[in-house]
Structures are given as structure tokens and as C-alpha cells.
Design a protein around this motif. Structure first.
Motif, mmCIF file in Angstrom:
data_model
loop_
_atom_site.group_PDB
_atom_site.id
_atom_site.type_symbol
_atom_site.label_atom_id
_atom_site.label_comp_id
_atom_site.label_asym_id
_atom_site.label_seq_id
_atom_site.Cartn_x
_atom_site.Cartn_y
_atom_site.Cartn_z
ATOM 1 N N HIS A 166 18.977 3.591 -3.481
ATOM 2 C CA HIS A 166 18.276 4.625 -2.620
ATOM 3 C C HIS A 166 17.064 5.073 -3.499
ATOM 4 N N ALA A 167 16.054 5.660 -3.091
ATOM 5 C CA ALA A 167 15.171 6.309 -3.694
ATOM 6 C C ALA A 167 15.718 7.823 -3.910
ATOM 7 N N PRO A 168 15.265 8.333 -5.087
ATOM 8 C CA PRO A 168 15.835 9.694 -5.333
ATOM 9 C C PRO A 168 15.438 10.801 -4.410
ATOM 10 N N ALA A 169 16.325 11.732 -4.326
ATOM 11 C CA ALA A 169 16.222 12.833 -3.259
ATOM 12 C C ALA A 169 14.672 13.578 -3.710
ATOM 13 N N PRO A 170 14.181 14.299 -3.042
ATOM 14 C CA PRO A 170 12.881 15.095 -3.318
ATOM 15 C C PRO A 170 13.173 16.212 -4.050
ATOM 16 N N HIS A 171 12.424 16.442 -5.060
ATOM 17 C CA HIS A 171 12.564 17.548 -6.019
ATOM 18 C C HIS A 171 11.897 18.799 -5.685
ATOM 19 N N ALA A 173 9.415 2.396 2.081
ATOM 20 C CA ALA A 173 8.608 1.288 1.365
ATOM 21 C C ALA A 173 9.687 0.497 0.710
ATOM 22 N N LEU A 174 10.672 0.905 0.204
ATOM 23 C CA LEU A 174 11.692 0.272 -0.532
ATOM 24 C C LEU A 174 12.606 -0.504 0.278
ATOM 25 N N ALA A 175 12.969 0.156 1.454
ATOM 26 C CA ALA A 175 13.934 -0.656 2.374
ATOM 27 C C ALA A 175 12.937 -1.887 3.057
ATOM 28 N N LEU A 176 11.892 -1.587 3.212
ATOM 29 C CA LEU A 176 10.916 -2.659 4.146
ATOM 30 C C LEU A 176 10.628 -3.716 3.057
ATOM 31 N N ALA A 177 10.393 -3.288 1.874
ATOM 32 C CA ALA A 177 10.097 -4.606 0.799
ATOM 33 C C ALA A 177 11.299 -5.385 0.737
ATOM 34 N N LEU A 178 12.286 -4.594 0.482
ATOM 35 C CA LEU A 178 13.532 -5.489 0.133
ATOM 36 C C LEU A 178 13.939 -6.502 1.393
ATOM 37 N N TRP A 179 13.917 -5.915 2.536
ATOM 38 C CA TRP A 179 14.281 -6.611 3.730
ATOM 39 C C TRP A 179 13.242 -7.876 3.986
ATOM 40 N N LEU A 180 11.753 -7.519 3.826
ATOM 41 C CA LEU A 180 10.814 -8.555 3.935
ATOM 42 C C LEU A 180 11.083 -9.582 2.858
ATOM 43 N N SER A 181 11.349 -9.373 1.642
ATOM 44 C CA SER A 181 11.568 -10.212 0.614
ATOM 45 C C SER A 181 12.865 -11.080 0.809
ATOM 46 N N ALA A 235 8.663 14.356 3.060
ATOM 47 C CA ALA A 235 7.786 13.016 3.743
ATOM 48 C C ALA A 235 7.646 12.135 2.604
ATOM 49 N N PRO A 236 7.234 12.633 1.324
ATOM 50 C CA PRO A 236 6.994 11.510 0.425
ATOM 51 C C PRO A 236 8.273 10.859 -0.105
ATOM 52 N N TRP A 237 9.427 11.468 0.062
ATOM 53 C CA TRP A 237 10.642 10.795 -0.244
ATOM 54 C C TRP A 237 10.790 9.677 0.926
ATOM 55 N N LEU A 238 10.629 10.174 2.064
ATOM 56 C CA LEU A 238 11.028 9.320 3.271
ATOM 57 C C LEU A 238 9.963 8.060 3.167
ATOM 58 N N LEU A 239 8.662 8.250 2.727
ATOM 59 C CA LEU A 239 7.748 7.176 2.791
ATOM 60 C C LEU A 239 8.170 6.307 1.489
ATOM 61 N N ALA A 279 0.907 -1.041 -0.001
ATOM 62 C CA ALA A 279 -0.029 0.058 -0.111
ATOM 63 C C ALA A 279 0.907 1.072 0.207
ATOM 64 N N LEU A 280 1.996 1.156 0.633
ATOM 65 C CA LEU A 280 2.973 2.223 0.756
ATOM 66 C C LEU A 280 3.618 2.663 -0.578
ATOM 67 N N LEU A 281 3.918 1.580 -1.320
ATOM 68 C CA LEU A 281 4.578 1.483 -2.476
ATOM 69 C C LEU A 281 3.668 2.000 -3.564
ATOM 70 N N ASP A 282 2.370 1.672 -3.600
ATOM 71 C CA ASP A 282 1.295 2.154 -4.411
ATOM 72 C C ASP A 282 1.033 3.688 -4.245
ATOM 73 N N ARG A 283 1.109 4.097 -2.957
ATOM 74 C CA ARG A 283 1.039 5.528 -2.764
ATOM 75 C C ARG A 283 2.266 6.483 -3.139
ATOM 76 N N TYR A 284 3.382 5.754 -2.535
ATOM 77 C CA TYR A 284 4.670 6.511 -2.756
ATOM 78 C C TYR A 284 5.689 5.617 -3.609
ATOM 79 N N PRO A 285 5.391 5.352 -4.744
ATOM 80 C CA PRO A 285 6.315 4.570 -5.721
ATOM 81 C C PRO A 285 7.841 4.903 -5.695
ATOM 82 N N ALA A 286 8.581 4.119 -5.202
ATOM 83 C CA ALA A 286 9.970 4.272 -5.195
ATOM 84 C C ALA A 286 10.371 4.041 -6.751
ATOM 85 N N ARG A 287 11.329 4.596 -7.055
ATOM 86 C CA ARG A 287 12.101 4.726 -8.346
ATOM 87 C C ARG A 287 13.719 4.655 -8.151
ATOM 88 N N PRO A 288 14.011 3.532 -7.566
ATOM 89 C CA PRO A 288 15.390 3.573 -6.919
ATOM 90 C C PRO A 288 16.676 3.618 -7.613
#
Length: 178
Positions: A103-108, A121-129, A113-117, A81-90
């Protein structure tokens, strides 16, 4: 920041737990404290206002809700759900003295907050997988509510630090001795 930056450490997750712990205990929840925390973990230079710092604290609360999940299916749903709302473009990034990492790109748009989320999402998804289970948690020591990342032992980690684990064992030993 409690953890060391060894090559095999899940640095993005240490950033997240340091963030939620700082927000939870208030020690680093100021704009300056949050900026320093992001910088210490190799994140983009941020200039937070009281408003954007409040948004970061709200983002930390969303991350905390995921870190409180113990069931991997529920955690995967929350992370998706977090990835859907704040897609990571690593992007692959090499920080000084460290190996390449995602790393997710820095906010432009100066909205951290969107960058943080997205980063969370990216870090938690990678760790869980990678781990296949929720390899994180909240310290089980009485009076301690700090979050930690379980980096793998034979038994699941229960405490945020050896200090908390020792304190619990000593108290249990004293209770048995009396």
C-alpha cells in the motif's frame, strides 16, 4: 463495489475501477461517497471537503485515461509518468481478514489526490508488470461504460460483469432469430 476480496484479487485495482466508475456515473462522487469508497477498500480514513473531493474526481479522470489505454508500451509510459510525478513509497500492510499487501502510505498533508495517484501508479505498475499486457478495460456492452479488471481467463475479458455479457449474447441471439 462489485468484486469479491479473494486472496488472489488485485484489490488496489478494484478500488481504482470502483472509484472511476463511481465518479463517472456520479453515484459516489460526493465527499461522503468517496470517503465511504476508500474506507470500503481498506484505505486511510479521509475527511473530504468539496475542494478535495473535486481533486479526487480529477485524479480519477487521470486514472481513467490510463484505463483507456490498450497498448502496453503506451500504458507503461503513462504509468511511469504518474510514478515520476507521484512516487509511491509502498509499505506492507495487513488489513483485517486479508493477507499482506503493498500500500502507498496515507497522506500526511490531508491532500488525498496525490495519495490516490501514487496508489494508482503502484497498483497499475504491478498489474502491468505481472500480466505483461493491459489487463483492464471498459465494458463492450452497448450502453455500459463501466471499467473492469481482467483477472485472467483464456480469452480477454470484454464485459464488466456476467450480466452485461449475457445481455449482449441474448440480444445477438434475438437478432439472429428474427
Amino acid at each position: 463495489m462489485d468484486q469479491q476480496f479473494a486472496d488472489d484479487n488485485p484489490r488496489g485495482l478494484y478500488f481504482l475501477t470502483d472509484l472511476v466508475n463511481a465518479v463517472q456515473d456520479g453515484s459516489g462522487a460526493t465527499p461522503e461517497g468517496l470517503e465511504a469508497l476508500v474506507k470500503a477498500h481498506g484505505g486511510p480514513p479521509l475527511r473530504l471537503t468539496s475542494t478535495t473531493a473535486g481533486e479526487v474526481r480529477e485524479a480519477a479522470a487521470a486514472i481513467t485515461r490510463i484505463l483507456d489505454i490498450k497498448d502496453e508500451d503506451s500504458a507503461a509510459g503513462a504509468i511511469n509518468a504518474l510514478l515520476d510525478r507521484y512516487p509511491a513509497r509502498p509499505r506492507l500492510v495487513r488489513l483485517p481478514e486479508r493477507r499482506w499487501s503493498l500500500h502507498a502510505p496515507a497522506p500526511h498533508d490531508a491532500r488525498p489526490a496525490p495519495w490516490l495517484l501514487s496508489t494508482a501508479a503502484l497498483a497499475l505498475a504491478l498489474w502491468l508488470s505481472e500480466r505483461g499486457y493491459c489487463a483492464w478495460g471498459r465494458c463492450a456492452a452497448p450502453g455500459c461504460d463501466r471499467y473492469f479488471i481482467d483477472t485472467g481467463r483464456r480469452t480477454p475479458q470484454r464485459y464488466c460483469s456476467t450480466r452485461c455479457g449475457t445481455r449482449v449474447r441474448v440480444a445477438a441471439h434475438r437478432d439472429r432469430s428474427h
